[in-house]
Design an enzyme around this catalytic site. Structure first.
Site, PDB file in Angstrom:
ATOM      1  N   SER A 196      69.092  24.940  63.924  1.00  0.00           N
ATOM      2  CA  SER A 196      67.835  24.486  64.065  1.00  0.00           C
ATOM      3  C   SER A 196      67.283  23.926  62.777  1.00  0.00           C
ATOM      4  O   SER A 196      66.498  22.704  62.688  1.00  0.00           O
ATOM      5  CB  SER A 196      66.922  25.307  64.743  1.00  0.00           C
ATOM      6  OG  SER A 196      66.456  26.277  63.989  1.00  0.00           O
ATOM      7  N   ASN A 197      67.715  24.718  61.739  1.00  0.00           N
ATOM      8  CA  ASN A 197      67.207  24.144  60.420  1.00  0.00           C
ATOM      9  C   ASN A 197      67.947  22.870  59.815  1.00  0.00           C
ATOM     10  O   ASN A 197      67.465  22.049  59.425  1.00  0.00           O
ATOM     11  CB  ASN A 197      67.472  25.424  59.271  1.00  0.00           C
ATOM     12  CG  ASN A 197      66.368  26.233  59.183  1.00  0.00           C
ATOM     13  OD1 ASN A 197      65.458  25.972  58.726  1.00  0.00           O
ATOM     14  ND2 ASN A 197      66.598  27.530  59.745  1.00  0.00           N
ATOM     15  N   ARG A 252      78.033  33.457  55.880  1.00  0.00           N
ATOM     16  CA  ARG A 252      78.981  34.069  55.084  1.00  0.00           C
ATOM     17  C   ARG A 252      78.491  34.434  53.663  1.00  0.00           C
ATOM     18  O   ARG A 252      77.748  33.639  53.139  1.00  0.00           O
ATOM     19  CB  ARG A 252      80.219  33.108  54.812  1.00  0.00           C
ATOM     20  CG  ARG A 252      80.877  32.911  56.272  1.00  0.00           C
ATOM     21  CD  ARG A 252      81.898  33.779  56.513  1.00  0.00           C
ATOM     22  NE  ARG A 252      83.105  33.887  55.836  1.00  0.00           N
ATOM     23  CZ  ARG A 252      84.022  34.670  55.855  1.00  0.00           C
ATOM     24  NH1 ARG A 252      84.165  35.311  56.948  1.00  0.00           N
ATOM     25  NH2 ARG A 252      84.870  34.679  54.989  1.00  0.00           N
ATOM     26  N   ILE A 253      79.152  35.313  53.039  1.00  0.00           N
ATOM     27  CA  ILE A 253      78.671  35.573  51.786  1.00  0.00           C
ATOM     28  C   ILE A 253      79.465  34.696  50.805  1.00  0.00           C
ATOM     29  O   ILE A 253      80.774  34.825  50.977  1.00  0.00           O
ATOM     30  CB  ILE A 253      78.715  37.270  51.360  1.00  0.00           C
ATOM     31  CG1 ILE A 253      77.966  37.867  52.255  1.00  0.00           C
ATOM     32  CG2 ILE A 253      78.752  37.320  49.719  1.00  0.00           C
ATOM     33  CD1 ILE A 253      78.176  39.238  52.151  1.00  0.00           C
ATOM     34  N   HIS A 306      66.313  31.884  53.489  1.00  0.00           N
ATOM     35  CA  HIS A 306      66.372  33.225  53.950  1.00  0.00           C
ATOM     36  C   HIS A 306      65.028  33.763  54.651  1.00  0.00           C
ATOM     37  O   HIS A 306      63.854  33.489  54.052  1.00  0.00           O
ATOM     38  CB  HIS A 306      66.504  34.299  52.897  1.00  0.00           C
ATOM     39  CG  HIS A 306      66.583  35.840  53.232  1.00  0.00           C
ATOM     40  ND1 HIS A 306      67.438  36.340  53.978  1.00  0.00           N
ATOM     41  CD2 HIS A 306      65.447  36.739  53.033  1.00  0.00           C
ATOM     42  CE1 HIS A 306      67.206  37.647  54.367  1.00  0.00           C
ATOM     43  NE2 HIS A 306      66.096  37.848  53.608  1.00  0.00           N
ATOM     44  N   VAL A 310      74.107  39.191  48.259  1.00  0.00           N
ATOM     45  CA  VAL A 310      73.486  38.893  49.487  1.00  0.00           C
ATOM     46  C   VAL A 310      72.031  38.621  49.383  1.00  0.00           C
ATOM     47  O   VAL A 310      71.321  39.534  49.075  1.00  0.00           O
ATOM     48  CB  VAL A 310      73.741  39.932  50.585  1.00  0.00           C
ATOM     49  CG1 VAL A 310      73.005  39.923  51.730  1.00  0.00           C
ATOM     50  CG2 VAL A 310      74.917  40.328  50.727  1.00  0.00           C
TER      51      VAL A 310
HETATM   52  C1  GRF Z   1      67.349  31.074  60.251  1.00  0.00           C
HETATM   53  O1  GRF Z   1      66.248  32.161  60.379  1.00  0.00           O
HETATM   54  C2  GRF Z   1      67.822  31.073  58.805  1.00  0.00           C
HETATM   55  O2  GRF Z   1      66.539  31.303  57.990  1.00  0.00           O
HETATM   56  C3  GRF Z   1      68.800  32.309  58.892  1.00  0.00           C
HETATM   57  O3  GRF Z   1      69.280  32.150  60.117  1.00  0.00           O
HETATM   58  C4  GRF Z   1      68.645  31.542  61.086  1.00  0.00           C
HETATM   59  C5  GRF Z   1      69.422  30.373  61.438  1.00  0.00           C
HETATM   60  O4  GRF Z   1      68.947  29.651  62.368  1.00  0.00           O
HETATM   61  N1  GRF Z   1      69.351  32.376  57.632  1.00  0.00           N
HETATM   62  P1  GRF Z   1      69.237  28.004  62.832  1.00  0.00           P
HETATM   63  O5  GRF Z   1      70.824  28.404  62.883  1.00  0.00           O
HETATM   64  O6  GRF Z   1      69.066  27.064  61.568  1.00  0.00           O
HETATM   65  O7  GRF Z   1      68.666  27.531  64.090  1.00  0.00           O
END
Ligand code: GRF
Length: 194
Positions: free
Chosen positions: A14-15, A95-96, A113, A148
């Site tokens: 979604s991001n 993944r780290i 984050h 992390v």
């Molecule tokens: C988001 O909350 C992002 O901050 C975190 O994992 C989630 C991923 O959501 N790292 P999406 O895949 O972007 O919907």
């Protein structure tokens, strides 16, 4: 020159879609600043891969299951080397990063984050936030190092959680901020690098 970026995902994306909205719309915040060269996933079944393809964005997959971190990241670095990328944008990439990847793109890998990294690092940030019954939280955008969620902070945004009565509401409020805030941070980083 537009920055050439790859967006890294592992799941829903979604991001990633929120960023694509602002890259692909002619008057979008990121339209003049960057180009999404491809979307990468370590998970072959990541839902976001299909969403990216539906937007006309090429996708690349290297499955990470069962791979040692360094050897997996060496394959990524070899793939990326073919595309002259300026930035890697981690958006739900689970993944780290190893030294091999971080050293190949110093201060050029960015992550979001869903908590204040001074308060909570790692997986399950929204779950932790809900368990603490917090009435406010923060979203952190930071450079990626080999830890992390330990890299240098670019910016943090406030999320108001007052009135939230379950985890789903906490996530919804947080993601709504993430979707706006990540592009604003990328805009700032790319502009400062012109
Ligand atoms: C988001 O909350 C992002 O901050 C975190 O994992 C989630 C991923 O959501 N790292 P999406 O895949 O972007 O919907």
């Amino acid at each position: 020159m537009k920055k050439r970026i790859a967006i890294f995902i592992s799941g829903t994306g979604s991001n990633m879609l929120a960023i694509l909205d602002r890259v692909q719309a002619e008057n979008g915040l990121l339209n003049k600043l960057c180009e999404v060269v491809f979307v990468f996933s370590n998970e072959p079944n990541a839902k976001g891969l299909l969403s990216a393809q539906n937007r006309g964005i090429p996708t690349k997959v290297i499955p990470s299951k069962g791979r040692k971190r360094e050897s997996f990241d060496s394959d990524i670095v070899a793939l990326l080397a073919l595309y002259q990328l300026d930035y890697l944008v981690f958006a739900g990439y689970m993944r780290i990063a190893s030294k091999i990847l971080v050293d190949a793109y110093p201060q050029r890998i960015i992550n979001i984050h869903p908590a204040d990294t001074d308060e909570f690092k790692g997986l399950g940030a929204y779950e932790w936030t809900w368990e603490q019954r917090k009435t406010a939280t923060k979203i952190t955008v930071h450079y990626v190092d080999t830890g992390v969620d330990t890299g240098k902070v670019i910016a943090k945004a406030d999320v108001d959680l007052s009135g939230c009565s379950n985890l789903a509401e906490v996530k919804q409020r947080g993601l709504a901020v993430e979707h706006q805030f990540y592009s604003q941070c990328l805009e700032r980083v790319f502009k400062n690098d012109e």
